[in-house]
Scaffold this motif. Structure first.
Motif, PDB file in Angstrom:
ATOM      1  N   GLU A 186       0.932  -0.979   0.017  1.00  0.00           N
ATOM      2  CA  GLU A 186       0.070   0.040   0.085  1.00  0.00           C
ATOM      3  C   GLU A 186       0.883   1.352  -0.059  1.00  0.00           C
ATOM      4  O   GLU A 186       0.540   2.158  -0.755  1.00  0.00           O
ATOM      5  CB  GLU A 186      -0.955   0.124   1.215  1.00  0.00           C
ATOM      6  N   ASN A 187       1.891   1.330   0.673  1.00  0.00           N
ATOM      7  CA  ASN A 187       2.956   2.294   0.687  1.00  0.00           C
ATOM      8  C   ASN A 187       3.515   2.641  -0.575  1.00  0.00           C
ATOM      9  O   ASN A 187       3.577   3.899  -1.070  1.00  0.00           O
ATOM     10  CB  ASN A 187       4.315   2.251   1.768  1.00  0.00           C
ATOM     11  N   LEU A 188       3.862   1.546  -1.537  1.00  0.00           N
ATOM     12  CA  LEU A 188       4.275   1.786  -2.735  1.00  0.00           C
ATOM     13  C   LEU A 188       3.312   2.097  -3.430  1.00  0.00           C
ATOM     14  O   LEU A 188       3.790   3.344  -4.443  1.00  0.00           O
ATOM     15  CB  LEU A 188       4.982   0.220  -3.159  1.00  0.00           C
ATOM     16  N   LYS A 189       2.216   1.675  -3.462  1.00  0.00           N
ATOM     17  CA  LYS A 189       1.093   2.295  -4.305  1.00  0.00           C
ATOM     18  C   LYS A 189       0.898   3.547  -4.382  1.00  0.00           C
ATOM     19  O   LYS A 189       0.847   4.678  -5.363  1.00  0.00           O
ATOM     20  CB  LYS A 189      -0.186   1.673  -4.134  1.00  0.00           C
ATOM     21  N   GLU A 190       0.822   4.045  -2.792  1.00  0.00           N
ATOM     22  CA  GLU A 190       0.718   5.601  -2.648  1.00  0.00           C
ATOM     23  C   GLU A 190       1.874   6.364  -3.072  1.00  0.00           C
ATOM     24  O   GLU A 190       1.715   7.623  -3.550  1.00  0.00           O
ATOM     25  CB  GLU A 190       0.456   5.708  -1.081  1.00  0.00           C
ATOM     26  N   ALA A 191       3.050   5.887  -2.855  1.00  0.00           N
ATOM     27  CA  ALA A 191       4.326   6.668  -3.418  1.00  0.00           C
ATOM     28  C   ALA A 191       4.273   6.793  -4.895  1.00  0.00           C
ATOM     29  O   ALA A 191       4.597   7.905  -5.438  1.00  0.00           O
ATOM     30  CB  ALA A 191       5.524   5.912  -3.072  1.00  0.00           C
ATOM     31  N   VAL A 192       3.773   5.868  -5.602  1.00  0.00           N
ATOM     32  CA  VAL A 192       3.857   5.855  -7.107  1.00  0.00           C
ATOM     33  C   VAL A 192       2.685   6.843  -7.475  1.00  0.00           C
ATOM     34  O   VAL A 192       3.049   8.016  -8.370  1.00  0.00           O
ATOM     35  CB  VAL A 192       3.582   4.543  -7.786  1.00  0.00           C
ATOM     36  N   GLU A 193       1.502   6.835  -6.747  1.00  0.00           N
ATOM     37  CA  GLU A 193       0.359   7.862  -7.106  1.00  0.00           C
ATOM     38  C   GLU A 193       0.748   9.316  -6.842  1.00  0.00           C
ATOM     39  O   GLU A 193       0.312  10.138  -7.716  1.00  0.00           O
ATOM     40  CB  GLU A 193      -0.794   7.241  -6.221  1.00  0.00           C
ATOM     41  N   GLY A 249       7.810  13.036   1.959  1.00  0.00           N
ATOM     42  CA  GLY A 249       7.627  14.263   1.026  1.00  0.00           C
ATOM     43  C   GLY A 249       8.932  14.280   0.002  1.00  0.00           C
ATOM     44  O   GLY A 249       8.876  15.026  -0.918  1.00  0.00           O
ATOM     45  N   GLN A 250       9.955  13.292   0.122  1.00  0.00           N
ATOM     46  CA  GLN A 250      10.816  13.280  -0.935  1.00  0.00           C
ATOM     47  C   GLN A 250      10.386  12.531  -2.231  1.00  0.00           C
ATOM     48  O   GLN A 250       9.590  11.841  -2.220  1.00  0.00           O
ATOM     49  CB  GLN A 250      12.101  12.625  -0.427  1.00  0.00           C
ATOM     50  N   ARG A 251      10.652  13.461  -3.317  1.00  0.00           N
ATOM     51  CA  ARG A 251      10.053  12.900  -4.611  1.00  0.00           C
ATOM     52  C   ARG A 251      10.806  11.674  -5.157  1.00  0.00           C
ATOM     53  O   ARG A 251      11.999  11.449  -4.823  1.00  0.00           O
ATOM     54  CB  ARG A 251      10.226  14.212  -5.715  1.00  0.00           C
ATOM     55  N   LEU A 252       9.988  10.769  -5.647  1.00  0.00           N
ATOM     56  CA  LEU A 252      10.550   9.604  -6.347  1.00  0.00           C
ATOM     57  C   LEU A 252      11.296  10.136  -7.437  1.00  0.00           C
ATOM     58  O   LEU A 252      11.013  10.832  -8.418  1.00  0.00           O
ATOM     59  CB  LEU A 252       9.599   8.470  -6.789  1.00  0.00           C
ATOM     60  N   THR A 253      12.417   9.536  -7.763  1.00  0.00           N
ATOM     61  CA  THR A 253      13.136   9.616  -9.233  1.00  0.00           C
ATOM     62  C   THR A 253      12.592   8.615 -10.321  1.00  0.00           C
ATOM     63  O   THR A 253      11.681   7.633  -9.768  1.00  0.00           O
ATOM     64  CB  THR A 253      14.629   8.928  -8.709  1.00  0.00           C
ATOM     65  N   ALA A 254      12.862   8.777 -11.355  1.00  0.00           N
ATOM     66  CA  ALA A 254      12.230   8.144 -12.351  1.00  0.00           C
ATOM     67  C   ALA A 254      12.654   6.572 -12.310  1.00  0.00           C
ATOM     68  O   ALA A 254      11.843   5.658 -12.240  1.00  0.00           O
ATOM     69  CB  ALA A 254      12.747   8.482 -13.805  1.00  0.00           C
ATOM     70  N   GLU A 255      13.764   6.372 -11.868  1.00  0.00           N
ATOM     71  CA  GLU A 255      14.175   4.886 -11.387  1.00  0.00           C
ATOM     72  C   GLU A 255      13.502   4.474 -10.246  1.00  0.00           C
ATOM     73  O   GLU A 255      13.053   3.251 -10.494  1.00  0.00           O
ATOM     74  CB  GLU A 255      15.798   4.769 -11.188  1.00  0.00           C
ATOM     75  N   GLN A 256      13.309   5.222  -9.268  1.00  0.00           N
ATOM     76  CA  GLN A 256      12.397   4.796  -8.274  1.00  0.00           C
ATOM     77  C   GLN A 256      11.124   4.404  -8.685  1.00  0.00           C
ATOM     78  O   GLN A 256      10.516   3.411  -8.251  1.00  0.00           O
ATOM     79  CB  GLN A 256      12.524   5.498  -6.938  1.00  0.00           C
ATOM     80  N   GLN A 257      10.567   5.218  -9.377  1.00  0.00           N
ATOM     81  CA  GLN A 257       9.038   5.234  -9.818  1.00  0.00           C
ATOM     82  C   GLN A 257       8.940   3.736 -10.553  1.00  0.00           C
ATOM     83  O   GLN A 257       8.236   2.939 -10.617  1.00  0.00           O
ATOM     84  CB  GLN A 257       8.808   6.294 -10.760  1.00  0.00           C
ATOM     85  N   ALA A 258       9.974   3.524 -11.485  1.00  0.00           N
ATOM     86  CA  ALA A 258       9.990   2.317 -12.375  1.00  0.00           C
ATOM     87  C   ALA A 258      10.017   1.043 -11.579  1.00  0.00           C
ATOM     88  O   ALA A 258       9.423   0.172 -11.749  1.00  0.00           O
ATOM     89  CB  ALA A 258      11.040   2.311 -13.392  1.00  0.00           C
ATOM     90  N   HIS A 259      10.973   0.983 -10.442  1.00  0.00           N
ATOM     91  CA  HIS A 259      11.133  -0.014  -9.551  1.00  0.00           C
ATOM     92  C   HIS A 259      10.015  -0.258  -8.880  1.00  0.00           C
ATOM     93  O   HIS A 259       9.539  -1.293  -8.447  1.00  0.00           O
ATOM     94  CB  HIS A 259      12.296   0.120  -8.834  1.00  0.00           C
ATOM     95  N   CYS A 260       9.238   0.692  -8.213  1.00  0.00           N
ATOM     96  CA  CYS A 260       8.199   0.682  -7.458  1.00  0.00           C
ATOM     97  C   CYS A 260       7.018  -0.075  -8.351  1.00  0.00           C
ATOM     98  O   CYS A 260       6.287  -0.776  -7.772  1.00  0.00           O
ATOM     99  CB  CYS A 260       7.575   1.840  -6.869  1.00  0.00           C
ATOM    100  N   MET A 261       6.960   0.440  -9.573  1.00  0.00           N
ATOM    101  CA  MET A 261       5.673  -0.062 -10.402  1.00  0.00           C
ATOM    102  C   MET A 261       6.161  -1.689 -10.744  1.00  0.00           C
ATOM    103  O   MET A 261       5.170  -2.381 -10.576  1.00  0.00           O
ATOM    104  CB  MET A 261       5.745   0.655 -11.813  1.00  0.00           C
ATOM    105  N   GLN A 262       7.134  -1.940 -10.935  1.00  0.00           N
ATOM    106  CA  GLN A 262       7.566  -3.473 -11.113  1.00  0.00           C
ATOM    107  C   GLN A 262       7.336  -4.279  -9.817  1.00  0.00           C
ATOM    108  O   GLN A 262       6.693  -5.318 -10.077  1.00  0.00           O
ATOM    109  CB  GLN A 262       9.051  -3.500 -11.344  1.00  0.00           C
TER     110      GLN A 262
END
Length: 72
Positions: free
Chosen positions: A19-26, A33-46
């Motif tokens: 649930e935390n990963l989903k919220e972070a991506v959303e 409050g720290q922004r996800l990098t593009a790489e973090q966003q991709a890894h979270c989605m995977q």
């Protein structure tokens, strides 16, 4: 002990972490409050997609589109 590969990491994800990963991506932000990098966003989605394949009914997974036409 630190996961050695993707499968080990996936096996350690709790429903709360999912649930935390989903919220972070959303929100494109971590809970602090720290922004996800593009790489973090991709890894979270995977991780989200892989977790859902193992643990979430198909009709409740991210991006699910019913093949039934409801206009009739």
């Amino acid at each position: 002990m630190k996961p050695q590969n993707f499968e080990e990491l996936l096996g350690e994800i709790t429903p709360e972490a999912y649930e935390n990963l989903k919220e972070a991506v959303e929100l494109s932000r971590w809970q602090d409050g720290q922004r996800l990098t593009a790489e973090q966003q991709a890894h979270c989605m995977q991780l989200i997609i892989a977790y859902e394949l193992r643990n979430v009914p198909e009709d409740q997974r991210s991006g699910f589109i019913s093949d039934r036409c409801k206009s009739n």
